[in-house]
Motif scaffolding. Structure first.
Motif, mmCIF file in Angstrom:
data_model
loop_
_atom_site.group_PDB
_atom_site.id
_atom_site.type_symbol
_atom_site.label_atom_id
_atom_site.label_comp_id
_atom_site.label_asym_id
_atom_site.label_seq_id
_atom_site.Cartn_x
_atom_site.Cartn_y
_atom_site.Cartn_z
ATOM 1 N N UNK A 5 -10.976 9.472 -13.902
ATOM 2 C CA UNK A 5 -11.999 10.104 -14.734
ATOM 3 C C UNK A 5 -11.920 9.663 -16.184
ATOM 4 N N UNK A 6 -10.858 8.963 -16.589
ATOM 5 C CA UNK A 6 -10.766 8.442 -17.947
ATOM 6 C C UNK A 6 -11.481 7.107 -18.105
ATOM 7 N N UNK A 7 -11.777 6.441 -16.980
ATOM 8 C CA UNK A 7 -12.488 5.173 -17.040
ATOM 9 C C UNK A 7 -11.714 3.965 -16.559
ATOM 10 N N UNK A 8 -10.448 4.148 -16.163
ATOM 11 C CA UNK A 8 -9.675 3.035 -15.623
ATOM 12 C C UNK A 8 -10.158 2.678 -14.221
ATOM 13 N N UNK A 9 -10.319 1.395 -13.961
ATOM 14 C CA UNK A 9 -10.634 0.909 -12.604
ATOM 15 C C UNK A 9 -9.820 -0.360 -12.373
ATOM 16 N N UNK A 10 -9.044 -0.393 -11.307
ATOM 17 C CA UNK A 10 -8.218 -1.558 -10.994
ATOM 18 C C UNK A 10 -8.379 -1.914 -9.521
ATOM 19 N N UNK A 11 -8.315 -3.208 -9.241
ATOM 20 C CA UNK A 11 -8.342 -3.705 -7.871
ATOM 21 C C UNK A 11 -7.187 -4.682 -7.714
ATOM 22 N N UNK A 12 -6.358 -4.478 -6.667
ATOM 23 C CA UNK A 12 -5.132 -5.246 -6.544
ATOM 24 C C UNK A 12 -4.913 -5.741 -5.116
ATOM 25 N N UNK A 13 -4.134 -6.809 -5.017
ATOM 26 C CA UNK A 13 -3.736 -7.340 -3.717
ATOM 27 C C UNK A 13 -2.294 -7.799 -3.799
ATOM 28 N N UNK A 14 -1.474 -7.311 -2.869
ATOM 29 C CA UNK A 14 -0.062 -7.698 -2.817
ATOM 30 C C UNK A 14 0.259 -8.270 -1.440
ATOM 31 N N UNK A 15 1.035 -9.346 -1.443
ATOM 32 C CA UNK A 15 1.527 -9.965 -0.220
ATOM 33 C C UNK A 15 3.054 -9.911 -0.241
ATOM 34 N N UNK A 16 3.655 -9.561 0.863
ATOM 35 C CA UNK A 16 5.113 -9.590 0.967
ATOM 36 C C UNK A 16 5.504 -9.885 2.414
ATOM 37 N N UNK A 17 6.710 -10.411 2.575
ATOM 38 C CA UNK A 17 7.206 -10.686 3.918
ATOM 39 C C UNK A 17 8.723 -10.614 3.969
ATOM 40 N N UNK A 18 9.210 -10.428 5.188
ATOM 41 C CA UNK A 18 10.658 -10.316 5.410
ATOM 42 C C UNK A 18 11.035 -11.043 6.693
ATOM 43 N N UNK A 19 11.522 -12.279 6.579
ATOM 44 C CA UNK A 19 12.067 -12.996 7.737
ATOM 45 C C UNK A 19 13.559 -12.708 7.867
ATOM 46 N N UNK A 20 14.046 -12.603 9.106
ATOM 47 C CA UNK A 20 15.465 -12.286 9.296
ATOM 48 C C UNK A 20 15.946 -12.815 10.640
ATOM 49 N N UNK A 21 17.138 -13.390 10.672
ATOM 50 C CA UNK A 21 17.769 -13.824 11.907
ATOM 51 C C UNK A 21 19.182 -13.276 11.968
ATOM 52 N N UNK A 22 19.599 -12.886 13.166
ATOM 53 C CA UNK A 22 20.943 -12.376 13.393
ATOM 54 C C UNK A 22 21.566 -13.133 14.559
ATOM 55 N N UNK A 23 22.750 -13.668 14.343
ATOM 56 C CA UNK A 23 23.506 -14.342 15.395
ATOM 57 C C UNK A 23 24.623 -13.418 15.866
#
Length: 515
Positions: free
Chosen positions: A186-204
């Protein structure tokens, strides 16, 4: 590489829904209102011994309206994408505020509510950020990569591990997230965002065919705010790590058990990030330090009366809260209260000098502007105070990891995170690791087993005798930091260099388990 917001997200009726909700909230007398529309797509792939073991691809979509009405919070959420529905959700948020005000008043008259919770909700000032767009730093969106390429790469990596005699089993997984968010208030702020993240993992996993004993070793590559390029050469040397894991695992299987006692520790960033998370990150959340957050993982010993005086660690300790770090999992352009991302000091020259704040806590405590730590993990949840990227700064001309090790006569080199335990005030803790190496006369002398290091937070950080240089700095982190009730999860990174800690108590976990 610069990217634009996903056009399919922008095609949704974001602005009309926000306008309808905010207009209704104003008409009903809200002192503040904000609208948050989110689309969160999460996908995962899992392999067991180079064979598919499961996959998922889900999308959560919806919006939320939060208001301050009569000095009290109100919140509601919805999924119906019409202006009438958005207006109804705003009305529900106002109704919730009115109901909450009655409950708080009743509790107050009965003497059952603490003074702080009876206080009128006011928000710290924040400049208006109109029509702002922000996209995280990545090159290739993993959701643009065919699924066959993802499973193919995981299969190749698994087969490399399984080809070694020391490896009996191999698990591989990949988690990917694309988070789109539109915010208006209501103060007038407007934001549009995009985030990408990933987590690869291997266990022996190694298994002794004679005794049936077994152990495992996991890759050290941290989750990151990066794209598909992270798996194909940018930011991590996967070939090198996969090539050395079988030999390290074989050595671990035959390594001697540690002798409990006092040791100097050289702690690698792959382990130290988690110690920072538990003993500094959570401890400097101001809602936790004030006692407002207590049911989920406790409060904090680092209470506000100690601000500016608490010797958190040695004078070499400098820790920042940071919402701006490139590739950080908690990096954003703006938080869920429309506050622009910032970086600030939490510990300076070993002294507690700051906290993580949202707008309500910043105003309530007189600490000025929020530093952008409000976050909700879905459109169905209200924003709560969440952790920024909390990081230990390297020494500008600091030593390499090898130089740190060379100065240790009797010690242990600690690599990779594993299990941890910490008390409800973030004070007494112990941590284990993926790999422990004995240090004798400045040289690595083989691996050890059954190791855990134990300390209080201030004793541990007070024992930090040397901090590595920028060349040792790595941004670690996790996808699954938990907080609040109902529970929410958030992804967060913690950068740090290698560091030397002197005279740390080391336990033998096999002996402890037998007691």
């Amino acid at each position: 590489m610069s990217h634009e917001i996903d056009q399919s997200f922008l095609a949704l009726p974001l602005r009309p829904l926000a306008d309808a909700a905010l207009a209704r909230a104003r008409a009903l007398g809200a002192e503040h209102a904000d609208f948050r529309f989110e689309r969160v797509r999460s996908a995962s792939w899992r392999l067991r011994d180079a064979r598919p073991a499961g996959s998922s691809d889900t999308t959560e979509l919806g919006y939320a309206v939060r208001v301050v009405h009569g000095g009290t919070w109100g919140f509601a959420s919805g999924v119906e994408l019409t202006m009438d529905a958005a207006a109804r959700v705003a009305s529900q948020a106002v109704q919730m505020a009115k109901l909450s005000a009655k409950v708080i008043a009743a509790a107050g008259s009965a003497g059952g509510a603490p003074g702080g919770s009876r206080g009128r909700v006011e928000l710290a000032d924040e400049p208006v950020h109109a029509e702002r767009t922000w996209v995280s730093s990545y090159e290739v969106n993993p959701f643009d990569v065919p699924d066959a390429d993802k499973t193919g790469l995981l299969t190749d990596w698994s087969e490399r591990l399984l080809a070694a005699d020391a490896v009996a089993h191999a698990d591989a997984s990949l988690l990917t997230v694309q988070e789109n968010k539109f915010y208006a208030d209501s103060a007038g702020t407007t934001t549009t965002q995009q985030r990408i993240r990933l987590h690869p993992q291997l266990t022996a996993v190694a298994v002794d065919p004679v005794t049936g004993g077994f152990d495992s070793m996991r890759t050290l590559a941290p989750p990151a705010g990066r794209g598909w390029e992270y798996l194909t050469g940018t930011g991590w040397d996967w070939d090198a790590e996969l090539a050395e894991m079988p030999e390290l695992l074989a050595e671990k299987m035959s390594a001697p058990s540690v002798e409990a006692g006092s040791y100097d520790l050289v702690v690698d960033p792959s382990n130290l990030w988690l110690t920072i998370h538990e003993s500094v990150g959570h401890a400097t959340e101001l809602d936790r330090a004030l006692g407002y957050e207590a049911a989920y993982a406790g409060t904090s010993f680092a209470t506000p009366d100690l601000l500016g005086t608490l010797a958190y660690g040695s004078k070499l300790m400098n820790v920042t809260g940071d919402r701006t770090a490139e590739h950080g999992l908690a990096t954003v352009g703006y938080d869920d209260e429309g506050v622009a991302a910032q970086s600030w000091d939490l510990v300076k020259d070993g002294v507690l000098v700051g906290y993580q704040l949202d707008r309500r806590i910043a105003k309530l405590t007189g600490l000025g502007r929020s530093n952008g730590c409000a976050f909700a993990d879905s459109p169905a949840h209200v924003p709560v105070q969440r952790m920024a990227n909390v990081s230990l700064l390297p020494a500008p001309e600091g030593p390499s990891t090898e130089e740190l090790i060379s100065g240790v006569e009797k010690g242990i080199y600690v690599v990779g995170d594993r299990s941890w335990s910490i008390d409800m005030q973030r004070y007494n803790f112990q941590f284990t690791a993926q790999r422990f190496f004995r240090i004798e006369n400045g040289r690595l002398a083989g691996q050890l087993r059954d190791v855990a290091y134990q300390a209080t937070t201030t004793d541990f950080w007070g024992s930090m005798a040397a901090v590595g240089g920028p060349q040792t700095y790595v941004l670690g982190g996790a996808f699954n930091c938990g907080k609040a009730q109902p529970g929410q999860v958030a992804a967060v990174s913690h950068g740090c260099p290698s560091a030397l800690f002197t005279n740390v108590n080391v336990l033998n976990t096999s002996q402890e388990a037998g007691r």
